[in-house]
Write a protein that holds these residues in place. Structure first.
Motif, PDB file in Angstrom:
ATOM      1  N   MET A   1     -14.044  -0.265 -13.937  1.00 26.97           N
ATOM      2  CA  MET A   1     -12.772   0.671 -14.200  1.00 26.97           C
ATOM      3  C   MET A   1     -12.242   0.678 -12.733  1.00 26.97           C
ATOM      4  O   MET A   1     -12.204   1.493 -11.980  1.00 26.97           O
ATOM      5  CB  MET A   1     -13.548   2.053 -14.638  1.00 26.97           C
ATOM      6  CG  MET A   1     -12.588   2.802 -15.255  1.00 26.97           C
ATOM      7  SD  MET A   1     -13.103   4.367 -15.939  1.00 26.97           S
ATOM      8  CE  MET A   1     -11.768   5.445 -15.611  1.00 26.97           C
ATOM      9  N   LYS A   2     -11.170  -0.386 -12.567  1.00 23.90           N
ATOM     10  CA  LYS A   2     -10.899  -0.587 -11.082  1.00 23.90           C
ATOM     11  C   LYS A   2      -9.444  -0.740 -11.283  1.00 23.90           C
ATOM     12  O   LYS A   2      -8.820  -1.501 -12.533  1.00 23.90           O
ATOM     13  CB  LYS A   2     -11.421  -1.749 -10.330  1.00 23.90           C
ATOM     14  CG  LYS A   2     -12.925  -1.419 -10.027  1.00 23.90           C
ATOM     15  CD  LYS A   2     -13.107  -2.955  -9.403  1.00 23.90           C
ATOM     16  CE  LYS A   2     -14.836  -2.809  -8.992  1.00 23.90           C
ATOM     17  NZ  LYS A   2     -15.251  -3.756  -8.072  1.00 23.90           N
ATOM     18  N   THR A   3      -8.523  -0.473 -10.346  1.00 25.92           N
ATOM     19  CA  THR A   3      -7.159  -0.828 -10.213  1.00 25.92           C
ATOM     20  C   THR A   3      -6.843  -1.005  -8.852  1.00 25.92           C
ATOM     21  O   THR A   3      -7.488  -0.584  -7.761  1.00 25.92           O
ATOM     22  CB  THR A   3      -6.059  -0.128 -11.090  1.00 25.92           C
ATOM     23  OG1 THR A   3      -4.853  -0.667 -11.012  1.00 25.92           O
ATOM     24  CG2 THR A   3      -6.005   1.400 -10.470  1.00 25.92           C
ATOM     25  N   THR A   4      -5.513  -1.512  -8.412  1.00 28.11           N
ATOM     26  CA  THR A   4      -5.167  -1.674  -7.036  1.00 28.11           C
ATOM     27  C   THR A   4      -4.086  -0.751  -6.732  1.00 28.11           C
ATOM     28  O   THR A   4      -3.192  -0.774  -7.545  1.00 28.11           O
ATOM     29  CB  THR A   4      -4.971  -3.287  -6.637  1.00 28.11           C
ATOM     30  OG1 THR A   4      -5.943  -3.883  -7.146  1.00 28.11           O
ATOM     31  CG2 THR A   4      -4.494  -3.194  -5.316  1.00 28.11           C
ATOM     32  N   LEU A   5      -4.050  -0.128  -5.636  1.00 21.12           N
ATOM     33  CA  LEU A   5      -2.771   0.556  -5.086  1.00 21.12           C
ATOM     34  C   LEU A   5      -2.487  -0.015  -3.854  1.00 21.12           C
ATOM     35  O   LEU A   5      -3.240  -0.341  -2.947  1.00 21.12           O
ATOM     36  CB  LEU A   5      -3.200   2.029  -4.790  1.00 21.12           C
ATOM     37  CG  LEU A   5      -2.323   2.728  -4.153  1.00 21.12           C
ATOM     38  CD1 LEU A   5      -1.188   3.479  -5.232  1.00 21.12           C
ATOM     39  CD2 LEU A   5      -3.042   3.904  -3.283  1.00 21.12           C
ATOM     40  N   THR A   6      -1.060  -0.608  -3.887  1.00 22.33           N
ATOM     41  CA  THR A   6      -0.565  -1.354  -2.841  1.00 22.33           C
ATOM     42  C   THR A   6       0.109  -0.297  -1.599  1.00 22.33           C
ATOM     43  O   THR A   6       1.100   0.191  -2.360  1.00 22.33           O
ATOM     44  CB  THR A   6       0.387  -2.469  -3.158  1.00 22.33           C
ATOM     45  OG1 THR A   6      -0.475  -3.224  -4.126  1.00 22.33           O
ATOM     46  CG2 THR A   6       0.943  -3.392  -1.907  1.00 22.33           C
ATOM     47  N   VAL A   7      -0.154  -0.333  -0.534  1.00 19.14           N
ATOM     48  CA  VAL A   7       0.369   0.511   0.504  1.00 19.14           C
ATOM     49  C   VAL A   7       1.129  -0.266   1.639  1.00 19.14           C
ATOM     50  O   VAL A   7       0.691  -1.515   2.073  1.00 19.14           O
ATOM     51  CB  VAL A   7      -0.733   1.355   1.155  1.00 19.14           C
ATOM     52  CG1 VAL A   7      -0.111   2.120   2.295  1.00 19.14           C
ATOM     53  CG2 VAL A   7      -1.536   2.193   0.148  1.00 19.14           C
ATOM     54  N   SER A   8       2.736  -0.084   1.571  1.00 17.19           N
ATOM     55  CA  SER A   8       3.198  -1.125   2.390  1.00 17.19           C
ATOM     56  C   SER A   8       3.366  -0.324   3.659  1.00 17.19           C
ATOM     57  O   SER A   8       2.981   0.515   4.005  1.00 17.19           O
ATOM     58  CB  SER A   8       4.728  -1.092   1.661  1.00 17.19           C
ATOM     59  OG  SER A   8       5.032   0.043   1.417  1.00 17.19           O
ATOM     60  N   ASP A   9       3.893  -1.167   4.450  1.00 19.19           N
ATOM     61  CA  ASP A   9       3.989  -0.796   5.916  1.00 19.19           C
ATOM     62  C   ASP A   9       4.899   0.501   6.199  1.00 19.19           C
ATOM     63  O   ASP A   9       6.010   0.823   5.408  1.00 19.19           O
ATOM     64  CB  ASP A   9       4.620  -1.982   6.814  1.00 19.19           C
ATOM     65  CG  ASP A   9       3.587  -2.828   7.302  1.00 19.19           C
ATOM     66  OD1 ASP A   9       2.593  -2.397   7.653  1.00 19.19           O
ATOM     67  OD2 ASP A   9       4.045  -4.225   7.300  1.00 19.19           O
TER      68      ASP A   9
ATOM     69  N   ALA B   1      -1.305  -0.299   5.980  1.00 19.33           N
ATOM     70  CA  ALA B   1      -0.791  -0.981   4.897  1.00 19.33           C
ATOM     71  C   ALA B   1      -2.267  -1.689   4.316  1.00 19.33           C
ATOM     72  O   ALA B   1      -2.889  -2.033   4.911  1.00 19.33           O
ATOM     73  CB  ALA B   1       0.170  -1.829   5.300  1.00 19.33           C
ATOM     74  N   GLY B   2      -1.793  -2.054   3.046  1.00 19.50           N
ATOM     75  CA  GLY B   2      -2.726  -3.072   2.621  1.00 19.50           C
ATOM     76  C   GLY B   2      -3.157  -2.895   0.891  1.00 19.50           C
ATOM     77  O   GLY B   2      -2.460  -1.888   0.482  1.00 19.50           O
ATOM     78  N   ASP B   3      -4.068  -3.440   0.512  1.00 17.74           N
ATOM     79  CA  ASP B   3      -4.254  -3.216  -1.057  1.00 17.74           C
ATOM     80  C   ASP B   3      -5.446  -2.471  -1.041  1.00 17.74           C
ATOM     81  O   ASP B   3      -6.839  -2.535  -0.373  1.00 17.74           O
ATOM     82  CB  ASP B   3      -4.937  -4.452  -1.596  1.00 17.74           C
ATOM     83  CG  ASP B   3      -3.660  -5.374  -2.104  1.00 17.74           C
ATOM     84  OD1 ASP B   3      -2.626  -4.667  -2.050  1.00 17.74           O
ATOM     85  OD2 ASP B   3      -3.683  -6.549  -1.996  1.00 17.74           O
ATOM     86  N   TYR B   4      -5.555  -1.049  -1.592  1.00 19.21           N
ATOM     87  CA  TYR B   4      -6.456   0.018  -1.646  1.00 19.21           C
ATOM     88  C   TYR B   4      -6.926  -0.261  -3.150  1.00 19.21           C
ATOM     89  O   TYR B   4      -6.354  -0.475  -4.085  1.00 19.21           O
ATOM     90  CB  TYR B   4      -5.776   0.990  -1.591  1.00 19.21           C
ATOM     91  CG  TYR B   4      -5.692   1.397   0.023  1.00 19.21           C
ATOM     92  CD1 TYR B   4      -4.640   0.933   0.629  1.00 19.21           C
ATOM     93  CD2 TYR B   4      -6.426   2.475   0.573  1.00 19.21           C
ATOM     94  CE1 TYR B   4      -4.394   1.120   2.028  1.00 19.21           C
ATOM     95  CE2 TYR B   4      -5.918   2.797   2.143  1.00 19.21           C
ATOM     96  CZ  TYR B   4      -5.153   2.060   2.599  1.00 19.21           C
ATOM     97  OH  TYR B   4      -4.976   2.282   4.035  1.00 19.21           O
ATOM     98  N   THR B   5      -8.329  -0.028  -3.298  1.00 16.13           N
ATOM     99  CA  THR B   5      -8.990  -0.327  -4.587  1.00 16.13           C
ATOM    100  C   THR B   5      -9.361   1.105  -5.257  1.00 16.13           C
ATOM    101  O   THR B   5     -10.066   1.873  -4.598  1.00 16.13           O
ATOM    102  CB  THR B   5     -10.274  -1.240  -4.494  1.00 16.13           C
ATOM    103  OG1 THR B   5     -10.023  -2.370  -3.848  1.00 16.13           O
ATOM    104  CG2 THR B   5     -10.619  -1.415  -5.857  1.00 16.13           C
ATOM    105  N   VAL B   6      -8.919   1.125  -6.496  1.00 17.26           N
ATOM    106  CA  VAL B   6      -9.315   2.511  -7.100  1.00 17.26           C
ATOM    107  C   VAL B   6     -10.333   2.140  -8.116  1.00 17.26           C
ATOM    108  O   VAL B   6     -10.497   1.236  -8.657  1.00 17.26           O
ATOM    109  CB  VAL B   6      -7.911   3.006  -7.990  1.00 17.26           C
ATOM    110  CG1 VAL B   6      -8.422   4.217  -8.907  1.00 17.26           C
ATOM    111  CG2 VAL B   6      -6.933   3.449  -6.885  1.00 17.26           C
ATOM    112  N   GLN B   7     -11.295   3.003  -8.153  1.00 15.86           N
ATOM    113  CA  GLN B   7     -12.684   2.834  -8.756  1.00 15.86           C
ATOM    114  C   GLN B   7     -13.180   4.071  -9.259  1.00 15.86           C
ATOM    115  O   GLN B   7     -13.192   5.005  -8.527  1.00 15.86           O
ATOM    116  CB  GLN B   7     -13.890   2.021  -7.642  1.00 15.86           C
ATOM    117  CG  GLN B   7     -15.386   2.103  -8.071  1.00 15.86           C
ATOM    118  CD  GLN B   7     -15.553   1.020  -9.155  1.00 15.86           C
ATOM    119  OE1 GLN B   7     -15.501   0.066  -8.632  1.00 15.86           O
ATOM    120  NE2 GLN B   7     -16.017   1.537 -10.373  1.00 15.86           N
TER     121      GLN B   7
END
Ligand SMILES: [Cu+2]
Length: 181
Positions: free
Chosen positions: A169-177, A151-157
């Motif tokens: 050109m970035k965004t964040t994908l949040t992966v939960s437990d 789990a955690g914050d993944y960075t899309v680039q």
């Protein structure tokens, strides 16, 4: 142990072996040979050559089979048995991602496309390591299957240079437990 740590000493050994062959050939160059010896050596050389290429072919065949047996790109035209689907569209210069969340342990199918030019959808883990990537192309949907382990914050680039705003050109994908069973 990374691949480089294996490949580097192997390359050195290979270079050493080739050098030894050259040294041997040069040291033999001035010794005259009879016609019989020449014929015999030519035959030996052909046998060694045949074995060498045979082994090389077998080695490459085995290497290809071992590394491509589990082809890393999922089937693009058949339905995938994913637990969740995330629709992704790249544009100059940003990403729309629906939804922007995932759950650890689930297999997520990303359907990646682009609004304008070619981009590259790359997902980096919380530790900064590249987890997965595929091209984002206008007019095509590229499917990517990812199972997030933590789990955690993944960075899309974006990884395909697409103009002055490319680096942002970035965004964040949040992966939960993981779901508790
Ligand atoms: Cu870009």
């Amino acid at each position: 142990m990374t691949t480089q740590n294996v490949v580097w000493p192997l390359s050195l050994l290979g270079i050493g072996a080739v050098t030894l062959v050259f040294v041997f050939v040069i040291s033999q160059a001035r010794i005259p040979a009879t016609a019989d010896e020449t014929r015999h050596h030519t035959h030996t050389a052909h046998v060694i050559q045949a074995w060498f290429f045979g082994l090389l072919l077998a080695g490459f065949g085995l290497g290809t089979w071992l590394t491509l047996r589990h082809f890393p790109i999922p089937a693009q035209h058949t339905p995938l048995q994913a637990d969740a689907v995330v629709d992704v569209e790249g544009f100059m210069w940003g990403w729309t991602m629906q939804p922007q969340t995932a759950r650890a342990g689930q297999t997520v199918e990303f359907r990646v496309t682009s609004k304008d030019v070619n981009h590259d959808f790359a997902v980096y883990g919380p530790d900064g390591n590249l987890v997965a990537q595929t091209q984002a192309m206008p007019g095509f949907v590229n499917k990517l299957l990812v199972q997030f382990q933590q789990a955690g914050d993944y960075t899309v680039q974006c990884l395909e240079y697409c103009g002055v705003g490319h680096g942002f050109m970035k965004t964040t994908l949040t992966v939960s437990d993981r779901e508790d069973n």
